[in-house]
Design a protein around this motif. Structure first.
Motif, short mmCIF file in Angstrom:
data_model
loop_
_atom_site.label_atom_id
_atom_site.label_comp_id
_atom_site.label_asym_id
_atom_site.label_seq_id
_atom_site.Cartn_x
_atom_site.Cartn_y
_atom_site.Cartn_z
N PRO A 1 0.60 -0.80 -0.13
CA PRO A 1 0.25 0.12 0.00
C PRO A 1 0.82 1.02 0.18
CG PRO A 1 -0.02 -0.74 2.21
CD PRO A 1 0.59 -1.37 1.10
N ARG A 2 0.74 2.34 -0.67
CA ARG A 2 0.91 4.16 -0.98
C ARG A 2 0.40 4.65 -0.59
NH1 ARG A 2 2.89 3.06 -7.06
NH2 ARG A 2 4.31 0.95 -6.94
N THR A 3 -0.85 4.19 -0.32
CA THR A 3 -2.00 5.13 0.00
C THR A 3 -2.89 4.37 1.22
OG1 THR A 3 -3.67 4.57 -1.44
CG2 THR A 3 -2.52 6.41 -1.78
N SER A 4 -3.79 5.38 1.89
CA SER A 4 -4.35 5.42 2.77
C SER A 4 -6.16 4.49 2.39
CB SER A 4 -5.56 6.42 3.89
OG SER A 4 -5.99 7.13 2.99
N ALA A 5 -6.34 4.65 1.25
CA ALA A 5 -7.47 3.81 0.62
C ALA A 5 -6.68 3.00 -0.04
CB ALA A 5 -7.80 4.08 -0.73
N GLU A 6 -5.86 2.57 0.24
CA GLU A 6 -5.11 1.07 -0.51
C GLU A 6 -4.94 -0.15 0.70
OE1 GLU A 6 -2.35 2.75 -4.46
OE2 GLU A 6 -1.03 1.78 -2.51
N ARG A 7 -4.63 0.84 1.99
CA ARG A 7 -4.35 -0.37 2.99
C ARG A 7 -5.67 -0.37 3.46
NH1 ARG A 7 0.51 0.38 5.29
NH2 ARG A 7 1.70 1.49 5.24
N TRP A 8 -6.74 0.78 3.13
CA TRP A 8 -8.03 -0.27 3.72
C TRP A 8 -8.74 -1.14 2.75
CZ3 TRP A 8 -10.58 0.98 7.79
CH2 TRP A 8 -10.08 1.85 8.76
N HIS A 9 -8.33 -1.30 1.88
CA HIS A 9 -8.62 -2.43 1.14
C HIS A 9 -7.77 -3.09 0.82
CE1 HIS A 9 -10.96 0.66 -1.61
NE2 HIS A 9 -11.33 -0.14 -2.53
N GLY A 10 -6.52 -3.22 0.95
CA GLY A 10 -5.83 -3.98 1.90
C GLY A 10 -6.25 -5.11 3.01
N LEU A 11 -6.65 -4.46 3.55
CA LEU A 11 -7.36 -4.91 5.12
C LEU A 11 -7.96 -5.50 4.76
CD1 LEU A 11 -7.41 -4.97 8.47
CD2 LEU A 11 -8.89 -3.03 8.49
N ALA A 12 -9.37 -5.43 3.57
CA ALA A 12 -10.76 -5.88 3.50
C ALA A 12 -9.89 -7.42 2.44
CB ALA A 12 -11.69 -5.02 2.43
N MET A 13 -9.47 -6.98 1.78
CA MET A 13 -8.89 -7.84 0.76
C MET A 13 -8.14 -9.71 2.27
SD MET A 13 -8.03 -8.98 -2.56
CE MET A 13 -8.42 -11.10 -1.98
N GLY B 1 1.08 -8.63 5.81
CA GLY B 1 1.59 -8.03 4.48
C GLY B 1 0.48 -7.04 3.86
N LEU B 2 -0.64 -7.00 3.09
CA LEU B 2 -1.23 -6.58 2.87
C LEU B 2 -1.47 -4.90 3.69
CD1 LEU B 2 -3.57 -8.57 0.75
CD2 LEU B 2 -1.09 -7.65 0.20
N ALA B 3 -2.18 -4.70 4.74
CA ALA B 3 -2.37 -3.22 5.01
C ALA B 3 -1.43 -2.75 6.23
CB ALA B 3 -3.62 -3.70 5.84
N CYS B 4 -1.07 -3.98 6.87
CA CYS B 4 0.62 -3.20 7.60
C CYS B 4 1.31 -3.21 7.26
CB CYS B 4 -0.07 -4.15 9.30
SG CYS B 4 -1.48 -3.70 10.06
N ALA B 5 1.97 -3.58 6.15
CA ALA B 5 3.32 -3.28 5.54
C ALA B 5 3.99 -2.00 5.31
CB ALA B 5 3.39 -4.00 4.03
N PRO B 6 5.57 -1.66 6.02
CA PRO B 6 6.06 -0.29 5.18
C PRO B 6 5.52 -0.32 4.20
CG PRO B 6 7.12 -1.82 5.83
CD PRO B 6 6.20 -2.37 5.77
#
Length: 248
Positions: free
Chosen positions: A135-147, A232-237
């Motif tokens: 993830p590079r943006t907050s939207a990507e992090r939220w979608h990563g969490l959903a994924m 891996g998808l939401a908390c990754a640096p």
């Protein structure tokens, strides 16, 4: 694998046809399609800021379709009970609790080390295999969490719950052989990660399978799978694209 799960599976003809179709898709179509989708994401990621969000939405919808098909198989097969697919209260928790606690601790420590490496500008081991999913943006992090939640729930139900029951009830395999075959299909579904990534998936999948068969329930595998994917998808640096994939 230590096993306490018991199976008495009986698929109806419509349920069997649906199971065969879904299994064939997971084994032969999904790996190829996933690789194509990941490569397309890699080509679009830098110039399309919504590319990853759109990909996550597609994959989330697809995996819930798998679960919907699995639910339909259950409805159409009176001889197939929810417990045959892992929908049960976990047993023998005393046997698996240390392993689950150890895995959870390892995930937390791994996440902290990954952030420390990223802050120092060094590559995070294993991140190159899924670099386009970082993830590079907050939207990507939220979608990563959903994924992550979707993958934890849906993949455990289908790859471990349904496919192991299919191997036992239809193919006549032993529990160990059915679990091994289901694991092969699960690993193939991560073909987009390359061979090194698939090797890691195989180890994690083996561990999750062992927990499932030891407890007779998908509850713990689902929870741990979610934690792994959230890490891996939401908390990754956020990766430094100049160092991803290169040892320092």
């Amino acid at each position: 694998m230590s096993m306490s799960a018991s199976f008495s599976t009986s698929f109806s003809t419509p349920g069997l046809l649906l199971t065969v179709a879904l299994t064939a898709y997971l084994a032969f179509v999904a790996p190829w399609l996933g690789r194509r989708q990941y490569d397309r994401l890699a080509r679009r990621r830098d110039h399309d800021p919504r590319a990853l969000v759109h990909a996550y939405r597609l994959w989330i919808a697809e995996e819930w379709v798998w679960v919907a098909v699995t639910a339909l198989i259950l409805v159409l097969s009176p001889g197939l009970g929810p417990a045959d697919l892992g929908f049960a209260i976990p047993g023998h928790l005393d046997q698996v609790a240390p392993a689950v606690a150890g895995m959870t601790g390892a995930i937390v420590i791994g996440a902290l080390l990954a952030h420390r490496l990223a802050r120092s500008g060094r590559a995070v081991p294993g991140q190159a295999a899924v670099a386009e999913l970082m993830p590079r943006t907050s939207a990507e992090r939220w979608h990563g969490l959903a994924m992550a939640v979707t993958a934890g729930v849906c993949e455990e139900i289908v790859y471990r719950g349904l496919l192991i029951a299919f191997g036992i009830g239809v193919l006549g395999l032993s529990t160990t052989a059915a679990a091994a075959l289901a694991l092969v299909v699960f690993v193939a579904g991560h073909f987009y990660q390359g061979w090194k990534g698939m090797a890691v998936v195989a180890l994690l999948g083996f561990w999750l399978t062992n927990v499932y068969l030891s407890t007779g329930s998908l509850l713990l595998p689902i929870l741990v799978h979610i934690v792994i994917d959230v890490r891996g998808l939401a908390c990754a640096p956020v990766p430094d694209r100049t160092t991803v994939g290169h040892a320092v």
